[in-house]
Design an enzyme around this catalytic site. Structure first.
Site, PDB file in Angstrom:
ATOM      1  N   ASP A 197       1.264  -1.147   0.298  1.00  0.00           N
ATOM      2  CA  ASP A 197       0.295  -0.350   0.127  1.00  0.00           C
ATOM      3  C   ASP A 197       0.744   1.192   0.036  1.00  0.00           C
ATOM      4  O   ASP A 197       0.682   2.072  -0.859  1.00  0.00           O
ATOM      5  CB  ASP A 197      -1.086  -0.233   1.451  1.00  0.00           C
ATOM      6  N   GLY A 226       1.075 -10.401   4.400  1.00  0.00           N
ATOM      7  CA  GLY A 226       2.136  -9.382   5.194  1.00  0.00           C
ATOM      8  C   GLY A 226       1.523  -8.913   6.155  1.00  0.00           C
ATOM      9  O   GLY A 226       1.377 -10.121   7.394  1.00  0.00           O
TER      10      GLY A 226
HETATM   11  P1  ADP Z   1      -1.822  -7.316   3.515  1.00  0.00           P
HETATM   12  O1  ADP Z   1      -1.863  -6.148   4.893  1.00  0.00           O
HETATM   13  O2  ADP Z   1      -2.679  -7.435   2.893  1.00  0.00           O
HETATM   14  O3  ADP Z   1      -0.653  -7.866   4.468  1.00  0.00           O
HETATM   15  P2  ADP Z   1       1.440  -6.370   2.927  1.00  0.00           P
HETATM   16  O4  ADP Z   1       2.059  -5.247   1.976  1.00  0.00           O
HETATM   17  O5  ADP Z   1       1.166  -5.745   4.068  1.00  0.00           O
HETATM   18  O6  ADP Z   1      -0.294  -6.522   3.072  1.00  0.00           O
HETATM   19  O7  ADP Z   1       1.551  -7.740   2.458  1.00  0.00           O
HETATM   20  C1  ADP Z   1       1.048  -7.570   1.358  1.00  0.00           C
HETATM   21  C2  ADP Z   1       2.553  -8.526  -0.291  1.00  0.00           C
HETATM   22  O8  ADP Z   1       2.829  -7.671  -0.660  1.00  0.00           O
HETATM   23  C3  ADP Z   1       3.365  -9.506   0.840  1.00  0.00           C
HETATM   24  O9  ADP Z   1       4.065 -11.120  -0.123  1.00  0.00           O
HETATM   25  C4  ADP Z   1       4.303  -8.078   1.183  1.00  0.00           C
HETATM   26  O10 ADP Z   1       5.620  -8.519   0.788  1.00  0.00           O
HETATM   27  C5  ADP Z   1       3.969  -7.517  -0.759  1.00  0.00           C
HETATM   28  N1  ADP Z   1       4.482  -6.860  -1.182  1.00  0.00           N
HETATM   29  C6  ADP Z   1       4.995  -5.367  -0.668  1.00  0.00           C
HETATM   30  N2  ADP Z   1       5.445  -4.522  -1.118  1.00  0.00           N
HETATM   31  C7  ADP Z   1       5.585  -4.673  -2.596  1.00  0.00           C
HETATM   32  C8  ADP Z   1       5.093  -4.417  -4.220  1.00  0.00           C
HETATM   33  N3  ADP Z   1       6.559  -3.088  -4.132  1.00  0.00           N
HETATM   34  N4  ADP Z   1       4.936  -5.115  -5.148  1.00  0.00           N
HETATM   35  C9  ADP Z   1       4.532  -6.226  -4.937  1.00  0.00           C
HETATM   36  N5  ADP Z   1       4.386  -6.629  -3.873  1.00  0.00           N
HETATM   37  C10 ADP Z   1       4.552  -6.371  -2.618  1.00  0.00           C
END
Ligand code: ADP
Length: 180
Positions: free
Chosen positions: A40, A129
């Site tokens: 995000d 994540g």
């Molecule tokens: P949530 O709160 O839904 O768990 P997160 O952002 O914490 O979402 O994590 C969701 C996934 O997105 C994780 O596997 C994380 O490694 C991944 N992620 C983080 N940054 C990026 C990015 N720039 N592109 C793709 N995936 C990403």
């Protein structure tokens, strides 16, 4: 790795979703549509002010986005034209309807994409994540939900990509795709 279904091609790639050259990317947002960390934060930073403002407008109109639902905004400065913000469930052990809510994220995002004539879309690994959903389980839910839609008469984009950030996440999705 990829697989062709009746209505759509499903592709797994490893990388940064903010760089995806695609019509729409999906954001793993939170219910308030206020900037978080993880994917995000990366999407908001890359998308810029236009994305933040569009989320502010949606929050003012409807208070945000409930878990399992999706909303669409401009992609701002991203290569993607649109961002579809969906809110995944927070993992609570698996008996709180998490799988149905996660499946709903994928269905609602694809429906919103089709309504906006999106031909290609990229998802991150929603909920795995900070929200703590075990990646192996989340990968099965994600890919089975998409397979079922892609084998039905649903209107969905013709290219559906997963852009997975790290090796471990990519492996879980690759295993799940082999299994379906
Ligand atoms: P949530 O709160 O839904 O768990 P997160 O952002 O914490 O979402 O994590 C969701 C996934 O997105 C994780 O596997 C994380 O490694 C991944 N992620 C983080 N940054 C990026 C990015 N720039 N592109 C793709 N995936 C990403």
């Amino acid at each position: 790795m990829q697989k062709q279904f009746t209505q759509a091609k499903l592709e797994l790639v490893q990388g940064d979703i903010t760089k995806a050259e695609i019509d729409a990317i999906v954001n793993a947002a939170n219910e308030k549509l206020i900037g978080g960390g993880g994917v995000d934060g990366a999407i908001r930073r890359a998308g810029g002010d236009a994305v933040v403002k569009a989320c502010d407008v949606i929050r003012a109109q409807q208070g945000g986005c409930p878990t399992g639902k999706a909303v669409i905004t401009t992609g701002g400065n991203l290569p993607a034209q649109y961002i579809i913000h969906t809110v995944g469930p927070i993992w609570q052990g698996g008996n709180a309807g998490e799988a149905a809510l996660l499946a709903s994220c994928y269905k609602e995002s694809l429906q919103l994409a089709a309504e906006n004539e999106v031909k290609s879309i990229a998802f991150p690994s929603i909920s795995t994540g900070v929200y703590g959903y075990p990646t192996k389980n989340a990968a099965s839910v994600a890919l089975e939900t998409i397979r079922d839609l892609a084998e039905s008469n649903a209107m969905i984009p013709e290219l559906i990509q997963f852009v997975l950030f790290d090796d471990a996440t990519y492996s879980c999705y690759a295993d799940a795709l082999s299994d379906i």
